[in-house]
Structure formats: structure tokens, C-alpha cells
Design a protein around this motif. Structure first.
Motif, mmCIF file in Angstrom:
data_model
loop_
_atom_site.group_PDB
_atom_site.id
_atom_site.type_symbol
_atom_site.label_atom_id
_atom_site.label_comp_id
_atom_site.label_asym_id
_atom_site.label_seq_id
_atom_site.Cartn_x
_atom_site.Cartn_y
_atom_site.Cartn_z
ATOM 1 N N LEU A 213 0.831 -1.204 0.000
ATOM 2 C CA LEU A 213 0.000 0.000 0.000
ATOM 3 C C LEU A 213 0.865 1.252 0.000
ATOM 4 O O LEU A 213 0.572 2.228 -0.698
ATOM 5 N N GLU A 214 1.937 1.236 0.746
ATOM 6 C CA GLU A 214 2.827 2.396 0.774
ATOM 7 C C GLU A 214 3.474 2.615 -0.593
ATOM 8 O O GLU A 214 3.645 3.760 -1.032
ATOM 9 N N ALA A 215 3.825 1.537 -1.285
ATOM 10 C CA ALA A 215 4.390 1.667 -2.627
ATOM 11 C C ALA A 215 3.379 2.282 -3.590
ATOM 12 O O ALA A 215 3.729 3.130 -4.428
ATOM 13 N N VAL A 216 2.120 1.874 -3.492
ATOM 14 C CA VAL A 216 1.074 2.455 -4.322
ATOM 15 C C VAL A 216 0.910 3.939 -4.002
ATOM 16 O O VAL A 216 0.809 4.790 -4.902
ATOM 17 N N ARG A 217 0.877 4.265 -2.722
ATOM 18 C CA ARG A 217 0.726 5.675 -2.317
ATOM 19 C C ARG A 217 1.844 6.542 -2.893
ATOM 20 O O ARG A 217 1.608 7.643 -3.419
ATOM 21 N N ARG A 218 3.067 6.080 -2.812
ATOM 22 C CA ARG A 218 4.197 6.850 -3.338
ATOM 23 C C ARG A 218 4.105 6.991 -4.857
ATOM 24 O O ARG A 218 4.409 8.058 -5.409
ATOM 25 N N ALA A 219 3.678 5.928 -5.531
ATOM 26 C CA ALA A 219 3.532 6.002 -6.977
ATOM 27 C C ALA A 219 2.452 7.005 -7.378
ATOM 28 O O ALA A 219 2.508 7.598 -8.461
ATOM 29 N N LEU A 220 1.483 7.219 -6.503
ATOM 30 C CA LEU A 220 0.405 8.173 -6.761
ATOM 31 C C LEU A 220 0.782 9.611 -6.412
ATOM 32 O O LEU A 220 -0.037 10.523 -6.584
ATOM 33 N N GLY A 221 1.978 9.810 -5.897
ATOM 34 C CA GLY A 221 2.401 11.156 -5.542
ATOM 35 C C GLY A 221 2.374 11.438 -4.059
ATOM 36 O O GLY A 221 2.404 12.595 -3.646
ATOM 37 N N SER A 222 2.268 10.411 -3.242
ATOM 38 C CA SER A 222 2.331 10.527 -1.776
ATOM 39 C C SER A 222 1.230 11.378 -1.153
ATOM 40 O O SER A 222 1.485 12.274 -0.343
ATOM 41 N N PRO A 223 -0.039 11.134 -1.509
ATOM 42 C CA PRO A 223 -1.120 11.840 -0.817
ATOM 43 C C PRO A 223 -1.252 11.333 0.615
ATOM 44 O O PRO A 223 -0.831 10.232 0.941
ATOM 45 N N LYS A 224 -1.857 12.144 1.460
ATOM 46 C CA LYS A 224 -2.242 11.671 2.789
ATOM 47 C C LYS A 224 -3.421 10.712 2.636
ATOM 48 O O LYS A 224 -4.273 10.862 1.760
ATOM 49 N N LEU A 225 -3.481 9.710 3.518
ATOM 50 C CA LEU A 225 -4.519 8.687 3.443
ATOM 51 C C LEU A 225 -5.479 8.786 4.616
ATOM 52 O O LEU A 225 -5.072 9.045 5.756
ATOM 53 N N ASP A 226 -6.748 8.547 4.324
ATOM 54 C CA ASP A 226 -7.778 8.332 5.338
ATOM 55 C C ASP A 226 -8.117 6.843 5.275
ATOM 56 O O ASP A 226 -8.760 6.380 4.328
ATOM 57 N N LEU A 227 -7.683 6.095 6.256
ATOM 58 C CA LEU A 227 -7.857 4.648 6.249
ATOM 59 C C LEU A 227 -9.196 4.272 6.867
ATOM 60 O O LEU A 227 -9.535 4.723 7.966
ATOM 61 N N VAL A 228 -9.946 3.439 6.169
ATOM 62 C CA VAL A 228 -11.209 2.908 6.701
ATOM 63 C C VAL A 228 -11.085 1.392 6.710
ATOM 64 O O VAL A 228 -11.202 0.731 5.678
ATOM 65 N N GLY A 229 -10.827 0.833 7.880
ATOM 66 C CA GLY A 229 -10.645 -0.604 8.025
ATOM 67 C C GLY A 229 -11.885 -1.258 8.598
ATOM 68 O O GLY A 229 -12.488 -0.744 9.546
ATOM 69 N N VAL A 230 -12.261 -2.394 8.014
ATOM 70 C CA VAL A 230 -13.416 -3.152 8.473
ATOM 71 C C VAL A 230 -12.938 -4.516 8.950
ATOM 72 O O VAL A 230 -12.330 -5.269 8.189
ATOM 73 N N SER A 231 -13.175 -4.849 10.217
ATOM 74 C CA SER A 231 -12.816 -6.135 10.803
ATOM 75 C C SER A 231 -11.317 -6.391 10.649
ATOM 76 O O SER A 231 -10.512 -5.633 11.187
ATOM 77 N N TYR A 232 -10.906 -7.441 9.915
ATOM 78 C CA TYR A 232 -9.467 -7.661 9.729
ATOM 79 C C TYR A 232 -8.775 -6.424 9.165
ATOM 80 O O TYR A 232 -7.605 -6.150 9.466
ATOM 81 N N GLY A 233 -9.496 -5.643 8.364
ATOM 82 C CA GLY A 233 -8.924 -4.412 7.826
ATOM 83 C C GLY A 233 -8.475 -3.451 8.908
ATOM 84 O O GLY A 233 -7.618 -2.586 8.666
ATOM 85 N N THR A 234 -9.022 -3.577 10.124
ATOM 86 C CA THR A 234 -8.566 -2.719 11.225
ATOM 87 C C THR A 234 -7.168 -3.122 11.688
ATOM 88 O O THR A 234 -6.411 -2.281 12.161
ATOM 89 N N ARG A 235 -6.826 -4.401 11.579
ATOM 90 C CA ARG A 235 -5.449 -4.817 11.885
ATOM 91 C C ARG A 235 -4.501 -4.196 10.860
ATOM 92 O O ARG A 235 -3.454 -3.663 11.219
ATOM 93 N N PHE A 236 -4.865 -4.273 9.581
ATOM 94 C CA PHE A 236 -4.061 -3.686 8.521
ATOM 95 C C PHE A 236 -3.865 -2.192 8.795
ATOM 96 O O PHE A 236 -2.746 -1.661 8.692
ATOM 97 N N ALA A 237 -4.964 -1.496 9.116
ATOM 98 C CA ALA A 237 -4.892 -0.051 9.343
ATOM 99 C C ALA A 237 -3.944 0.285 10.485
ATOM 100 O O ALA A 237 -3.111 1.209 10.384
ATOM 101 N N GLN A 238 -4.046 -0.432 11.589
ATOM 102 C CA GLN A 238 -3.181 -0.149 12.727
ATOM 103 C C GLN A 238 -1.713 -0.414 12.402
ATOM 104 O O GLN A 238 -0.826 0.356 12.790
ATOM 105 N N GLN A 239 -1.451 -1.492 11.680
ATOM 106 C CA GLN A 239 -0.073 -1.790 11.301
ATOM 107 C C GLN A 239 0.475 -0.727 10.347
ATOM 108 O O GLN A 239 1.646 -0.348 10.438
ATOM 109 N N TYR A 240 -0.366 -0.223 9.448
ATOM 110 C CA TYR A 240 0.084 0.824 8.533
ATOM 111 C C TYR A 240 0.423 2.100 9.300
ATOM 112 O O TYR A 240 1.441 2.750 9.036
ATOM 113 N N VAL A 241 -0.420 2.473 10.253
ATOM 114 C CA VAL A 241 -0.151 3.664 11.059
ATOM 115 C C VAL A 241 1.160 3.508 11.818
ATOM 116 O O VAL A 241 1.948 4.465 11.940
#
Length: 524
Positions: A213-241
Motif C-alpha cells: 500500500l505504501e508503494a502504491v501511495r508513493r507512486a500516486l504522488g504521496s497523498p495523505k490517506l484516510d484509512l477505513v478498516g473493516v474487521s481484519y482491515g482494522t489490523r491492517f490499518a493499525q499496522q500501517y499507522v
């Protein structure tokens, strides 16, 4: 969206849960905190309303349609290919394609921060499930583009699909097949043999996906992200933060999985607690109490009967109306009631369905099993969940004698241990299970009656947040972002970045669905 459509959305959202799966990211956006300015000279992040292709950062997007399973409907989006190394320590080795899509904002010039939907499971495809959750994100789309990235091992990102492991492979209609340890061992070996021809399962973990995800963000020009995690996605979100705090503007955690949690260890206890809370609502309602007495005692009685004598039952599939044959035993009952407990609408059917089972009529239970789990075949067949659980949690599981007498028992933990004794394990950072501590604004959403991620999980995560808030949706189950006024509150949170000043009084209007006292519905 009509009432029935809303119910369907909420049911699908709820079933996109982590416990279901383990039962077996220059756009030209600059890194700014907020920008409400209109499009003008120098803004190169504005997508023309009728554009069919455009370039953001270094990525070229073209118009595409996101299909909705079992439907002819599609969702308009923009897609781009993106490659990453499977093993980041060896960039010259195999590369895998990630499927990336962008849902264009309704606004002529969208806000510069980018909303990212992180799907549940583990094993869910963000792109495949988007048409089902889009209504919950509709308020956000008014001013934000939505970025969808199929996590490696899911959907169109080199999915770790086990051959012949979905719900239509001739496994029969024995509801308890997912709790068969011997069968799980056999299927795990067969799945691994097939997957190793095109993937190394050690590199399909949350930690590696965060770097995608970080590689995609950088390729897009490094915008700030608003993460919306659902269930397991909340683990992903916390690890990304934790790994990329400078990249995150806000976080929404729906049905949160705390970082310190070992997946699987609380499943049995959480289910019993949720069922008892649901049944307590019935006993407080005179008509329900008169019809069913003590539903918990009835469930225990039905379990004991099925433990002693499994039942065979012929019925009509409620979707296809084809004749079906069911073999239901204690383990199958546990799996069924677990699915029932995910949403207030299905939980309202449990007392009646249990009572019918005690009378020898298993059609209500069998029919709901098909309706509740009919869209989960792909998730069952996705072994990315094993790469996640075996690498991140399995070695931390402990024996829990207290679970032996629960409805679920130790089955899920036993199955996980069985599979992980075979499945290759990736590495886990030393601080992986450390509690999240951050000053980033965070909004936590929990369902009061969630049988998987109960409100105490949200309370635990809240302790590490200096700018966080927890909202508990009364009478609701697993995944609540699509419920009532919550989509609007999520948009207001992302807009204002001030969770404490949200007027969340509308959440109090939510409540449980009254239990059905007969097949006509609840009491008047």
C-alpha cells in the motif's frame, strides 16, 4: 436505498468479518493536512467529469467496470496495473501484479486526501466487495476519491485460491465440514501443493501488504490517506499507522481487532457472551419469553441432542429451490449459530429456529445457513488467511480449558493449529502485537452485540489514542459502518478531524431487531 436493500448491505458487511474467514496503496496531491480550495491553476489532481483515462503520479488509470458477484450490475471505476516484488528482500525474484482501482469522487475537484477501504477476512478482495459496501461510503465519495487495492493473495492480486475448496466443489451438505480436523489437514496439504507453484505463502502477510500500500501511495504522488478498516482491515490499518504514521491523516476502525489480540483465542467466549445478550432481549419481551422460555437453555439442549444423535434433513435451497440434504451435528450447529449472531436481523431468528430444531424441524436453520454463507465460498477457498494467521498469531495460541463447555468449543483453535503445523510461516516484526499509540485522529465503531469483536476491544484500542473516540451502536452486531446515521458521521469525522465534537446522538436511535415469535415476525 430501500429498507430491504439496506438490510442486505448490512448483512453482507457483517459477514465480511475476520472470524468468518478463520473458521477455517505525484497523484499530484501534495502532502497537506487539508485543502478545500476549488480547482485552479496548478491543481493537477482534478479528474475531468467525463474522463476515460488519466495519469496520477506515475500511474495511468483507464475506465473499468467492477462486477458484482451473482449480479449483472457493475460499478464504474478506474483501474491501473501495479507490480511489486513478492519477496521484498529479493527484488530480482518473482513479481506479482496488484489490482488497483479508484472510485472517482462526485466533486469536480476532490479533496486532496485519499480514502482507502481496507477489507475484512483476512482474504477479502477490496475491489470485489466494493459494490456491496459502496452505499456505506457514499457520503465520503461526495468529496473524496476512494482507493481500492486488492491485498496480495486476494482478488486480482495473485489470490491464494485453494483448488476445489469453495462451497460448490462437491463437499456435500454436511454443515460441520469446516470443523473436521482430519479433513482440514488433508485440504491444507493439497492447497499448499497447488499454491507453491505460483506463490511463496510466507510473503502474504499483513506486514508485507502494508508495504504494498505504501508503494502504491508513493507512486500516486504521496497523498495523505484516510484509512477505513473493516474487521481484519482494522489490523491492517493499525499496522500501517505504526509503520508509516506520516502518511495517515485519519483512521476509521469498524469492529476493531486490537494489535495485542491473538486471533482465535477469544472466539468461543465472545460468541457465548453475544448469544446470551441476544437471548436476554427475548426473555425481557413477554411474547418472546412466553413462546421460547429460555433460548440459551434451549440452545444447550439442542446441542446436547445433536452431540448424541446427529440429524439428517431434506429441504429446499431458499435461493435456488433445489432439493438439498443436510447432516447436522453439534459442530455444525455451532457454526450456524455463529453466523446467525453476526447481524441483529439474523439473530432475531435464532430463538424461533432453535425451538423448531427441538421439534425436529431443521429447515429454518438449514435455510439460513445457505442465505448467511452463500457468498462466502471464495473466502473459504482463500488461503491468504492462513498466511496471515499462521505467521502472526498461531504460535501465540494457548490451551483454553474454559472454552471446552462453550457452544463453539475449541474447534477453531484446533483447526488453526492443525493447518499452521503445515503452512509456511512468514516473519513478524517484534512490535507487531504492541498496542497502537498515535496522535492521529481515530474513530472506532463497535456493535454492542458483536460476537467477534465486542465493544471491549474498542475500549482497549482507545487507551492508546490521544485523539480518538469510540461509538457503540446499540443492538448491532459485527461491522456497523453501514448502519443508520454512521455513514454520515464517518464523513463528518474525515472532514473535520475532530472525533470528540461529533454529534453522535443519532446512534442512540439504533437498536436490536425484535425476535421473531413465529414465522410472521415479532410480536406487535
Amino acid at each position: 436505498m430501500g429498507r430491504e436493500g439496506t438490510k442486505l448491505l448490512n448483512k453482507r458487511l457483517a459477514l465480511r468479518g475476520i472470524a468468518v474467514a478463520i473458521a477455517i496503496a505525484a497523484i499530484g496531491w501534495m502532502a497537506v493536512e487539508r485543502d478545500h480550495e476549488a480547482a485552479g491553476p496548478g491543481r493537477d489532481d482534478v479528474i475531468a467529469p467525463h474522463a476515460t483515462a488519466f495519469t496520477l503520479g506515475s500511474l495511468h488509470f483507464t475506465a473499468c467496470e467492477l462486477a458484482q458477484k451473482r449480479s449483472g450490475a457493475t460499478t464504474r471505476a478506474f483501474c491501473t496495473p501495479f507490480q511489486v516484488p513478492e519477496n521484498r528482500a529479493d527484488p530480482g525474484a518473482r513479481r506479482i501484479d496488484l489490482r488497483v482501482a479508484l472510485i472517482r469522487s462526485d466533486a469536480p475537484a476532490a479533496d486532496r486526501d485519499l480514502v482507502v477501504y481496507l477489507a475484512g477476512g483476512p482474504g477479502e478482495s477490496a475491489i470485489d466487495t466494493w459494490p456491496e459496501v459502496a452505499a456505506a461510503f457514499a457520503p465520503l465519495v461526495k468529496h473524496h476519491h476512494i482507493l481500492l487495492v486488492d491485498q496480495r493473495g486476494t482478488g486480482g492480486s495473485n489470490a491464494l485460491t485453494c483448488p476445489g475448496a469453495n462451497g460448490d466443489d462437491g463437499r456435500g451438505d454436511k454443515v460441520d465440514v469446516e470443523f473436521d480436523v482430519d479433513e482440514a489437514r488433508k485440504q491444507t496439504r493439497e492447497c499448499l501443493a497447488a499454491i507453491e507453484r505460483r506463490a511463496d505463502p510466507r510473503y502474504y502477510t499483513t506486514t508485507v501488504a502494508v508495504e504494498d500500500l505504501e508503494a502504491v501511495r508513493r507512486a500516486l504522488g504521496s497523498p495523505k490517506l484516510d484509512l477505513v478498516g473493516v474487521s481484519y482491515g482494522t489490523r491492517f490499518a493499525q499496522q500501517y499507522v505504526m509503520r508509516h504514521p506520516q502518511a495517515v491523516r485519519s483512521v476509521v476502525l469498524d469492529s476493531v481487532v486490537p494489535n495485542p489480540l491473538v486471533l482465535g483465542e477469544d472466539f468461543a467466549g465472545n460468541l457465548d457472551a453475544a448469544l446470551k445478550a441476544d437471548f436476554a432481549l427475548c426473555t425481557k419481551e413477554p411474547a418472546c419469553a412466553k413462546a421460547f422460555g429460555d433460548p440459551w437453555a434451549s440452545l444447550v439442549l439442542l446441542r446436547d441432542r445433536l452431540r448424541a444423535t446427529p440429524q439428517a434433513w431434506d429441504y429446499r435451497d431458499p435461493v435456488t429451490f433445489e432439493p438439498k440434504h443436510l447432516r447436522l451435528d453439534e459442530a455444525g450447529l455451532a457454526r450456524l449459530v455463529r453466523f446467525f449472531a453476526y447481524t441483529p436481523e439474523s439473530a432475531a431468528l435464532l430463538p424461533l429456529s432453535i425451538a423448531e430444531g427441538l421439534r425436529g424441524n431443521f429447515t429454518p436453520l438449514a435455510g439460513q445457513e445457505r442465505l448467511l454463507t452463500g457468498d462466502l465460498g471464495d473466502l473459504r477457498s482463500n488461503a491468504m488467511q492462513l498466511s496471515v494467521a499462521c505467521s502472526e498469531d498461531a504460535d501465540l495460541l494457548t490451551d483454553r480449558a474454559q472454552d471446552a463447555g462453550t457452544i463453539l468449543g475449541t474447534r477453531l483453535v484446533d483447526l488453526l493449529r492443525t493447518a499452521c503445523a503445515i503452512w509456511p510461516r512468514g516473519t513478524r516484526p517484534a512490535d507487531f502485537h504492541s498496542p497502537l499509540t498515535t496522535a492521529t485522529p481515530v474513530l472506532i465503531l463497535e456493535g454492542q452485540l458483536d460476537p467477534v469483536t465486542p465493544p471491549r476491544y474498542g475500549e482497549e484500542v482507545l487507551k492508546g489514542l490521544s485523539d480518538g473516540r469510540l461509538l457503540i451502536a446499540r443492538g448491532q452486531g459485527h461491522n456497523v459502518i453501514g448502519r443508520g446515521c454512521i455513514p454520515r458521521l464517518v464523513r463528518e469525522f474525515v472532514d473535520k478531524l475532530d472525533p470528540r465534537t461529533l454529534d453522535a446522538s443519532c446512534v442512540d436511535a439504533l437498536g436490536p431487531t425484535p425476535a421473531f415469535v413465529d414465522f410472521n415476525g415479532a410480536s406487535p
